[in-house]
Design a protein around this motif. Sequence first.
Motif, PDB file in Angstrom:
ATOM      1  N   LYS A  71       0.839  -1.196   0.000  1.00  0.00           N
ATOM      2  CA  LYS A  71       0.000   0.000   0.000  1.00  0.00           C
ATOM      3  C   LYS A  71       0.870   1.240   0.000  1.00  0.00           C
ATOM      4  O   LYS A  71       1.793   1.356   0.799  1.00  0.00           O
ATOM      5  CB  LYS A  71      -0.923   0.014   1.226  1.00  0.00           C
ATOM      6  N   GLY A  72       0.559   2.160  -0.901  1.00  0.00           N
ATOM      7  CA  GLY A  72       1.270   3.426  -0.924  1.00  0.00           C
ATOM      8  C   GLY A  72       2.752   3.279  -1.150  1.00  0.00           C
ATOM      9  O   GLY A  72       3.539   4.079  -0.639  1.00  0.00           O
ATOM     10  N   GLY A  73       3.163   2.252  -1.876  1.00  0.00           N
ATOM     11  CA  GLY A  73       4.573   2.022  -2.118  1.00  0.00           C
ATOM     12  C   GLY A  73       5.283   1.296  -0.997  1.00  0.00           C
ATOM     13  O   GLY A  73       6.491   1.069  -1.078  1.00  0.00           O
ATOM     14  N   ILE A  74       4.570   0.920   0.048  1.00  0.00           N
ATOM     15  CA  ILE A  74       5.141   0.203   1.182  1.00  0.00           C
ATOM     16  C   ILE A  74       4.861  -1.279   0.997  1.00  0.00           C
ATOM     17  O   ILE A  74       3.724  -1.675   0.760  1.00  0.00           O
ATOM     18  CB  ILE A  74       4.527   0.687   2.503  1.00  0.00           C
ATOM     19  N   PRO A  75       5.885  -2.137   1.083  1.00  0.00           N
ATOM     20  CA  PRO A  75       5.649  -3.580   0.947  1.00  0.00           C
ATOM     21  C   PRO A  75       4.626  -4.082   1.962  1.00  0.00           C
ATOM     22  O   PRO A  75       4.356  -3.438   2.975  1.00  0.00           O
ATOM     23  CB  PRO A  75       7.028  -4.184   1.198  1.00  0.00           C
ATOM     24  N   ALA A  76       4.071  -5.236   1.681  1.00  0.00           N
ATOM     25  CA  ALA A  76       3.040  -5.811   2.545  1.00  0.00           C
ATOM     26  C   ALA A  76       3.514  -5.900   3.990  1.00  0.00           C
ATOM     27  O   ALA A  76       4.624  -6.333   4.275  1.00  0.00           O
ATOM     28  CB  ALA A  76       2.664  -7.195   2.036  1.00  0.00           C
ATOM     29  N   MET A  77       2.645  -5.486   4.899  1.00  0.00           N
ATOM     30  CA  MET A  77       2.948  -5.544   6.316  1.00  0.00           C
ATOM     31  C   MET A  77       2.493  -6.850   6.952  1.00  0.00           C
ATOM     32  O   MET A  77       2.872  -7.179   8.072  1.00  0.00           O
ATOM     33  CB  MET A  77       2.269  -4.384   7.045  1.00  0.00           C
ATOM     34  N   PHE A  78       1.622  -7.593   6.301  1.00  0.00           N
ATOM     35  CA  PHE A  78       1.056  -8.830   6.813  1.00  0.00           C
ATOM     36  C   PHE A  78       0.365  -8.617   8.161  1.00  0.00           C
ATOM     37  O   PHE A  78       0.422  -9.453   9.059  1.00  0.00           O
ATOM     38  CB  PHE A  78       2.120  -9.934   6.880  1.00  0.00           C
ATOM     39  N   THR A  79      -0.292  -7.482   8.279  1.00  0.00           N
ATOM     40  CA  THR A  79      -1.188  -7.179   9.384  1.00  0.00           C
ATOM     41  C   THR A  79      -2.113  -6.063   8.945  1.00  0.00           C
ATOM     42  O   THR A  79      -1.754  -5.246   8.090  1.00  0.00           O
ATOM     43  CB  THR A  79      -0.430  -6.753  10.650  1.00  0.00           C
ATOM     44  N   ASP A  80      -3.306  -6.041   9.528  1.00  0.00           N
ATOM     45  CA  ASP A  80      -4.214  -4.907   9.306  1.00  0.00           C
ATOM     46  C   ASP A  80      -4.173  -3.947  10.478  1.00  0.00           C
ATOM     47  O   ASP A  80      -4.956  -3.007  10.543  1.00  0.00           O
ATOM     48  CB  ASP A  80      -5.642  -5.394   9.054  1.00  0.00           C
ATOM     49  N   PHE A  81      -3.278  -4.199  11.439  1.00  0.00           N
ATOM     50  CA  PHE A  81      -3.096  -3.371  12.631  1.00  0.00           C
ATOM     51  C   PHE A  81      -4.307  -3.390  13.545  1.00  0.00           C
ATOM     52  O   PHE A  81      -4.462  -2.528  14.403  1.00  0.00           O
ATOM     53  CB  PHE A  81      -2.735  -1.925  12.248  1.00  0.00           C
TER      54      PHE A  81
END
Length: 419
Positions: free
Chosen positions: A267-277
């Motif tokens: 999202k937004g150029g940031i690789p997947a975080m593998f969490t929705d927080f």
Amino acid sequence: MFTMNLNRLSTLIMCVSIFASCSKDLTQQDLEIDQTRLRGPISGALSKKAELGRKIYFDNRFSEPSGMQSCSSCHLPQQGFVGMGTIASTPTTRGFIAGIAEGAVSGAYGGRKPPSAAYATYSPTFRLNGGEFEGGLFWDGRATGLRLGIPAAEQALGPFMNPVEQNHPTKEAVLTKIKNDPAYMSLWKTVWGNDMPLTTDAEIAQNYDRIGLAIAEYEASIEVNQFSSKYDAYTKKQVDLTPLEKQGLSLFNGKAKCDKCHESDSKGGIPAMFTDFGYENIGLPTNTDFLNPMNRGNAPTDFGLGGILINSQNPNWKSLATQNMGKFRTPTLRNVAKGEANKRFMHNGALQTLEDVVHFYNTRDVDPTWRSPEVLMNMETGDVGNLGLSKKEELAIVAFLRTLSDGWMSNSTNSKTTL
């Protein structure tokens, strides 16, 4: 659920205005965190503030008794910046029991497994989004980030004075260890431009917060957030996944529903975080392998997020406590397999292996060998409990999870293989 705010400075200024009574002594310089983390690390160089944070992070003098515990004692780089499974303490080190870390005082234990410090700085400030809470740090979200502008800075300050962690009596006791060390003070003056005045309570509070901000700066660096897993190389078309790993990825984003909470898209150029927080109660049982020497196994029920909200000064949040009892923060799955041979899983360390984790999600409601949930309220039912995965499909998901460990791109001879 989470949209990265690229205008971090305006957000921080707003936080300072709203929460001025808590952070009135902080300057704008204090609140500026390295912006490169908002788009992923682009440089290996540490800022001076990050250097200061790193120095503190690995220094085991920051405990009482001194020399027994540092931040890195519970958040080990080789484990993916989390703790270990079970390891005995020694006269000069503290151990772990079933994933639960021993504090600086011998025999002092909390009740939760250390969460990962890696990728923690990507967590947004704690907030309501569409009726659901997201953001913040610690497993229960109590490091909201609303006071200092970034949850990681507030989280970093918590263990120093926690009696079952680093066990300092006061903020001044922590600061004095820096002030009495010429090497620290040289770096401190470079970063903050002063010699750490400690005459007033306001000065002590300000300088203590600066420790948290420096550690957060280090935790925002490429040293902690490497994005160097096999999966990252795969997304860059530098390597292919094996057929089993590809099957696991397909299941992760499909039949197994893992991506419903552990979001796998960038999202937004940031690789997947593998969490929705976000926060969920997946119906975990208690960790029966851990008997806390301080309470002889009679620990109170851990209500997670709801237990924090019930004591909130925010009346709206307080009113939502009941419907959040038993919920815990959804962690990133990056590095989940790193050091897995001596690791425990979930917020309380209840599960011993990644195979156990996937099997629990798959069969919680249909396998009678699983013990009763610690908290029955607010349990997730749609995406957990009866997924209908075969044993081979479970193992494929585990194989995919093992592609998320940092260090692959730097260690693999295949890292430059293009497709």
